[in-house]
Scaffold this motif. Structure first.
Motif, short mmCIF file in Angstrom:
data_model
loop_
_atom_site.label_atom_id
_atom_site.label_comp_id
_atom_site.label_asym_id
_atom_site.label_seq_id
_atom_site.Cartn_x
_atom_site.Cartn_y
_atom_site.Cartn_z
N VAL A 15 57.49 49.33 58.79
CA VAL A 15 57.11 47.94 58.97
C VAL A 15 58.04 47.31 60.00
O VAL A 15 59.17 47.76 60.20
N SER A 16 57.55 46.26 60.64
CA SER A 16 58.38 45.56 61.61
C SER A 16 59.41 44.72 60.87
O SER A 16 59.27 44.41 59.68
N ASN A 17 60.43 44.30 61.58
CA ASN A 17 61.48 43.47 60.99
C ASN A 17 60.91 42.17 60.44
O ASN A 17 61.46 41.59 59.50
N MET A 18 59.80 41.73 60.99
CA MET A 18 59.16 40.49 60.54
C MET A 18 58.84 40.52 59.05
O MET A 18 58.85 39.49 58.38
N LEU A 19 58.55 41.69 58.52
CA LEU A 19 58.10 41.83 57.14
C LEU A 19 59.19 42.30 56.18
O LEU A 19 58.91 42.59 55.02
N VAL A 20 60.43 42.37 56.64
CA VAL A 20 61.55 42.81 55.80
C VAL A 20 62.44 41.61 55.50
O VAL A 20 62.90 40.92 56.41
N PHE A 23 66.84 41.09 51.49
CA PHE A 23 67.21 42.01 50.42
C PHE A 23 66.63 43.40 50.65
O PHE A 23 66.67 44.26 49.76
N GLY A 24 66.07 43.62 51.84
CA GLY A 24 65.55 44.92 52.20
C GLY A 24 64.15 45.21 51.69
O GLY A 24 63.66 46.34 51.83
N ARG A 25 63.47 44.22 51.11
CA ARG A 25 62.11 44.44 50.61
C ARG A 25 61.12 44.44 51.77
O ARG A 25 61.12 43.53 52.60
N LYS A 26 60.28 45.48 51.80
CA LYS A 26 59.26 45.61 52.83
C LYS A 26 57.94 45.06 52.31
O LYS A 26 57.47 45.49 51.25
N HIS A 27 57.35 44.14 53.03
CA HIS A 27 56.15 43.45 52.55
C HIS A 27 54.92 44.03 53.24
O HIS A 27 54.61 43.72 54.38
N ALA A 271 62.32 42.56 42.14
CA ALA A 271 63.08 43.51 42.94
C ALA A 271 62.19 44.43 43.74
O ALA A 271 62.58 44.95 44.80
N GLY A 272 60.96 44.66 43.26
CA GLY A 272 60.03 45.53 43.96
C GLY A 272 58.90 44.79 44.65
O GLY A 272 57.91 45.41 45.04
N CYS A 273 59.03 43.48 44.79
CA CYS A 273 57.92 42.69 45.32
C CYS A 273 57.67 42.99 46.80
O CYS A 273 58.58 42.91 47.63
N ASN A 274 56.41 43.32 47.11
CA ASN A 274 56.04 43.57 48.52
C ASN A 274 54.89 42.68 48.94
O ASN A 274 54.17 42.97 49.87
N ARG A 275 54.72 41.53 48.24
CA ARG A 275 53.55 40.68 48.43
C ARG A 275 53.85 39.39 49.19
O ARG A 275 54.88 38.75 48.95
N LEU A 276 52.91 39.03 50.04
CA LEU A 276 52.93 37.76 50.75
C LEU A 276 51.57 37.10 50.57
O LEU A 276 50.59 37.77 50.28
N ARG A 277 51.51 35.77 50.77
CA ARG A 277 50.27 35.05 50.54
C ARG A 277 49.92 34.13 51.71
O ARG A 277 50.78 33.37 52.18
#
Length: 343
Positions: A15-20, A23-27, A271-277
């Motif tokens: 993923v691009s840096n835009m989505l990280v 805390f290092g979570r990738k969305h 801690a495992g959230c990879n969601r955006l809205r």
């Protein structure tokens, strides 16, 4: 006893840096609300007096939705879920699905629906690339359905579930918000839906949103739901979940389908959230329970190019907190009604 950890993200999700976030979570999962309108008036979603809706010109157009979705997918999002309101009331739902399903890099196009008008629309939606389906149903008793939704249509929801199975959706996910004093006594009945059919019943803890008269006494904790099933003689076997999975998933001996629990209140999975809205009015929200939003519609309509939009998105993602507030703090935190945020 039944908990799980979601603290590590797969290293093979580029993923691009835009989505990280910081805390290092990738969305990699984007939920898009297509409309604030709905053909039901569920008590936990909408205030009794209704909710003020955004004027149509202020909602994202089909082209704007596709443009923003493409921006996210090209940056690493591989799953999009269409929500509402009720997404099937949007007249161009077919075209939106068709365009989104063609985005290079998108693996899953899902939708959450109340199922009221789904049965007749689903064949075409499947042709347009809809690959995963969640249908909301909080009771198996028609009279309770009318009380909770303030509308009729219980039989139409059941027909939509069967139609989805016939079209090959497997599993068909059935979302059930469990509330003490309403459907608490139906937990075992819902599990029976999974015996002969490829249904994944997803029990969801009752959550606080503006106007839904949230009360902690209505909340049925995950641990209590599990105890009910164990005492009923169900032999549940834990399924190994993906690190970003929000649900705790189980198989049951002798059942074709599965059972899951979404424990947003008692055992959060931040801690495992990879969601955006992306909301129907073009606001961007990085946490379901957080009040912070930023508009993507306004800069887009004022001529912002993709790099400028990426900067706005990236800054919002970096501001995402490590976890949402605790259960009782959430009830006091200003937030929009669920009808505005999207399911």
């Amino acid at each position: 006893m039944y908990g799980t950890s979601c603290e590590k993200f797969p290293a093979d999700e580029p993923v691009s840096n835009m989505l990280v976030d910081s805390f290092g979570r990738k969305h990699t999962y984007l939920r898009i609300s297509l409309t604030e309108r709905c053909n039901l008036r569920c008590q936990y979603c909408m205030p009794a007096e209704g909710a003020e809706l955004t004027a149509s010109p202020q909602l994202l157009s089909q082209n704007e939705i596709v443009r923003l979705a493409n921006l996210f997918v090209s940056s690493g999002v591989n799953k999009i879920r269409l929500t509402g309101g009720e997404p099937t009331v949007r007249k161009d739902i077919d075209d939106i699905c068709l365009q989104l399903s063609k985005l290079k890099g998108l693996k899953t196009l899902a939708m959450t629906t109340n199922g009221i008008t789904l049965a007749k629309k689903l064949p075409r939606l499947k042709e347009c690339g809809l690959s995963l389906l969640n249908i909301s149903l909080d009771t198996l008793v028609p009279a309770k359905f009318e009380f909770m939704t303030r509308r009729r249509g219980h039989d139409r929801v059941l027909n939509s579930i069967d139609a989805a199975i016939e079209l090959g959706y497997s599993p068909v996910k059935v979302n059930c918000v469990v509330m003490r004093g309403f459907n608490y006594d139906e937990i075992c009945d819902f599990v029976e839906l999974t015996r002969e059919k490829p249904i994944n019943v997803r029990f969801i803890e009752f959550m606080p949103f503006d106007g839904n008269v949230w009360n902690s006494k209505k909340l049925v904790p995950y641990s209590e739901m599990m105890d009910i099933l164990v005492r009923s003689g169900k032999e549940l076997q834990r399924i190994q979940d993906h690190p970003t999975e929000t649900a705790k998933n189980f198989r049951i001996d002798g059942h074709q389908g599965t059972v899951s629990f979404i424990t947003s209140m008692t055992e959060h999975f931040c801690a495992g959230c990879n969601r955006l809205r992306l909301l129907a009015d073009g606001n961007f929200k990085v946490c379901l329970f957080g009040p912070s939003e930023v508009s993507l519609r306004d800069p887009m309509r004022h001529g912002a190019d993709d790099s400028e939009l990426e900067e706005i998105i990236g800054a919002a993602v970096k501001r995402k907190k490590a976890a949402h507030a605790g259960m009782f703090d959430l009830a006091k935190t200003p937030n929009r009604p669920m009808i505005h945020i999207g399911g």
